[in-house]
Write an enzyme that holds these catalytic residues in place. Structure first.
Site, PDB file in Angstrom:
ATOM      1  N   ARG A  61     -15.246 120.235   8.818  1.00  0.00           N
ATOM      2  CA  ARG A  61     -14.001 119.480   9.002  1.00  0.00           C
ATOM      3  C   ARG A  61     -12.804 120.325   8.558  1.00  0.00           C
ATOM      4  NH1 ARG A  61     -12.451 116.109   5.302  1.00  0.00           N
ATOM      5  NH2 ARG A  61     -14.510 115.264   4.858  1.00  0.00           N
ATOM      6  N   TYR A 114       3.696 110.536  29.191  1.00  0.00           N
ATOM      7  CA  TYR A 114       2.328 110.030  29.239  1.00  0.00           C
ATOM      8  C   TYR A 114       2.265 108.618  28.649  1.00  0.00           C
ATOM      9  CZ  TYR A 114      -2.707 109.916  28.566  1.00  0.00           C
ATOM     10  OH  TYR A 114      -4.035 109.564  28.593  1.00  0.00           O
ATOM     11  N   ASP A 187       5.343 118.193  24.630  1.00  0.00           N
ATOM     12  CA  ASP A 187       4.013 118.064  25.228  1.00  0.00           C
ATOM     13  C   ASP A 187       3.976 119.034  26.400  1.00  0.00           C
ATOM     14  OD1 ASP A 187       1.780 117.331  26.747  1.00  0.00           O
ATOM     15  OD2 ASP A 187       1.908 115.228  26.146  1.00  0.00           O
ATOM     16  N   LYS A 212      -7.013 118.826  29.978  1.00  0.00           N
ATOM     17  CA  LYS A 212      -6.439 119.025  31.300  1.00  0.00           C
ATOM     18  C   LYS A 212      -6.562 120.500  31.716  1.00  0.00           C
ATOM     19  CE  LYS A 212      -5.604 114.680  30.628  1.00  0.00           C
ATOM     20  NZ  LYS A 212      -4.343 114.178  30.112  1.00  0.00           N
TER      21      LYS A 212
HETATM   22  C1  PLP Z   1      -3.915 113.295  29.118  1.00  0.00           C
HETATM   23  C2  PLP Z   1      -2.642 113.523  28.447  1.00  0.00           C
HETATM   24  C3  PLP Z   1      -2.474 113.241  27.082  1.00  0.00           C
HETATM   25  C4  PLP Z   1      -3.580 112.619  26.242  1.00  0.00           C
HETATM   26  O1  PLP Z   1      -4.658 113.469  26.069  1.00  0.00           O
HETATM   27  P1  PLP Z   1      -6.190 113.012  25.922  1.00  0.00           P
HETATM   28  O2  PLP Z   1      -6.932 114.283  25.880  1.00  0.00           O
HETATM   29  O3  PLP Z   1      -6.510 112.147  27.113  1.00  0.00           O
HETATM   30  O4  PLP Z   1      -6.283 112.205  24.665  1.00  0.00           O
HETATM   31  C5  PLP Z   1      -1.249 113.519  26.515  1.00  0.00           C
HETATM   32  N1  PLP Z   1      -0.218 114.029  27.235  1.00  0.00           N
HETATM   33  C6  PLP Z   1      -0.351 114.308  28.544  1.00  0.00           C
HETATM   34  C7  PLP Z   1       0.810 114.886  29.289  1.00  0.00           C
HETATM   35  C8  PLP Z   1      -1.543 114.061  29.197  1.00  0.00           C
HETATM   36  O5  PLP Z   1      -1.658 114.320  30.501  1.00  0.00           O
END
Ligand code: PLP
Length: 409
Positions: A61, A114, A187, A212
């Site tokens: 961890r 998001y 982000d 992603k």
């Molecule tokens: C999918 C996504 C998230 C969240 O991520 P997870 O891996 O699904 O928890 C946050 N920001 C954006 C732009 C995303 O496409």
């Protein structure tokens, strides 16, 4: 006890992106010479005496070599100071918010983002007295006006945004954050570090859903926080986030980090293809009667096109479109393609199609953040583009029939 930071970026910065993607944090195993560093599938590490740790590793961890290698690889590519990997993108966002915020703090939040980020900030952090003001990400005047002096601790923005593909001026946002004594969080999931490095434009932290484009193959969940070398509230961001990762415990496991690191090595190649396929598709859709609008920053008609050219090295693989036939046409299109799989998520090698208002953004239905019902989002994969166009033709024909059926009712 937290071991010393294992994941500070190396001084490999004389190399270019694609070289760093393959080598930063990914040196061959010194013990065996294995070219690919092993997956350290272990929870704990033997001690050579009480608290005499080998290379700082005590318990996974706190630190794990597979995770640390991936964290270094990603932080290097983002031109950050340190990186931290989490079990999902949302877990990464949650950890960053918990690490830096105090009860009563205010966030200026890009409105077009998001859906899950909005839900996290409103429904989980709202309970602890965190408030936010949603703002149009393209309007710097509105961003500045939303700052509450002494109360705003964070500005949070996504660009290109999801799913409207708006472009925010990151240097402009950074200036407003700096003047407010607040942090700017970006982000960078849609752009990826291959196209855009927010820390070089003044951001203090970058978050990713590595689920992603970074993982890139739709086979792993993950998230990351990358921080600049910055002091906030008297503590270095790297220490604050590192402590949250250790004490909060939402860490990414070694198998997941291995998959994300493997994906990240080919990010540059994949993004080039995602971008070129998306550009062809956006141009093609623009000339179709069924389509009332194509949202893609690579189109000269896009209001953020010039800005995107100055702050990013490409326009990404996400294309949204709206239908002249409205909701019925959009739904029929989304349900009629064969290669484009109807699915949430994005950024994998395979093409996906999503009806955003009810799929990814169901949590904001009924609010002023809800997504237009005539909109469909494409995550354009790296298949042969002619095959993708033929598949979209199927969808357009279904959209036409749905419009006709509706007109005859
Ligand atoms: C999918 C996504 C998230 C969240 O991520 P997870 O891996 O699904 O928890 C946050 N920001 C954006 C732009 C995303 O496409």
């Amino acid at each position: 006890m937290m071991s010393k930071l294992q994941n500070t970026t190396e001084s490999l910065n004389s190399h270019s992106f694609n070289t760093l993607a393959i080598h930063a944090g990914q040196a061959p195993d010194p013990l065996t010479g294995a070219v690919i560093p092993p997956i350290y599938q272990t929870s704990t590490f033997v001690q050579d005496g009480i608290n005499v740790l080998r290379n700082g590793h005590e318990y996974s961890r706190g630190s794990n070599p597979t995770r640390n290698g991936f964290e270094t690889q990603l932080a290097t590519l983002e031109a950050g100071h340190a990186g931290f990997a989490f079990a999902s993108g949302i877990a990464a966002e949650d950890a960053l918010l918990r690490a830096v915020l105090e009860p009563g703090d205010h966030i200026v939040l890009g409105a077009d983002g998001y859906g899950g980020t909005n839900r996290l900030i409103n429904r989980l952090h709202g309970k602890w007295g965190i408030t936010n003001t949603p703002v149009d990400i393209t309007d710097l005047g509105a961003v500045a006006a939303a700052v509450q002096p002494g109360k705003t601790a964070l500005l949070w923005v996504e660009t290109p945004s999801n799913p409207l593909l708006g472009i925010a001026d990151l240097a402009g946002w950074a200036k407003i954050a700096q003047e407010a004594g607040a942090l700017l969080v970006v982000d960078n999931t849609f752009a990826t570090p291959f196209l855009q490095r927010p820390i070089t434009l003044g951001a203090d932290a970058v978050v990713h859903s590595t689920t992603k484009y970074i993982g890139g193959h739709s086979d792993v969940l993950g998230g990351a926080v990358i921080v600049a070398d910055k002091i906030f509230r008297g503590q270095s961001l790297a220490e604050t986030v590192g402590f949250q990762q250790f004490a909060g415990g939402a860490v990414a496991g070694p198998q997941d980090c291995f998959l994300a690191a493997r994906g990240l090595k080919t990010l540059g190649l994949r993004m080039e293809r995602h971008c070129s396929n998306a550009a062809v598709i956006a141009q093609w859709l623009q000339h179709r009667d069924e389509v009332s609008a194509v949202l893609y920053p690579g189109l000269e008609s896009h209001p953020g096109h010039e800005l995107a050219k100055t702050q990013a090295d490409g326009f990404g693989g996400i294309v949204s479109l709206q239908f002249a036939g409205g909701e019925a046409a959009a739904r029929a299109f989304a349900e009629s393609t064969e290669l484009f799989a109807l699915s949430v998520s994005l950024g994998g090698v395979e093409s996906l199609i999503c009806y955003s208002s009810e799929m990814t953004h169901a949590s904001v239905i009924g609010t002023k953040l809800e997504i237009p019902k005539d909109l469909v989002r494409l995550s354009v994969g790296i298949e042969q583009v002619e095959d993708l166009l033929a598949d979209l033709e199927l969808g357009l024909s279904a959209a036409r029939n749905a419009s006709l059926a509706e007109a005859s009712v």
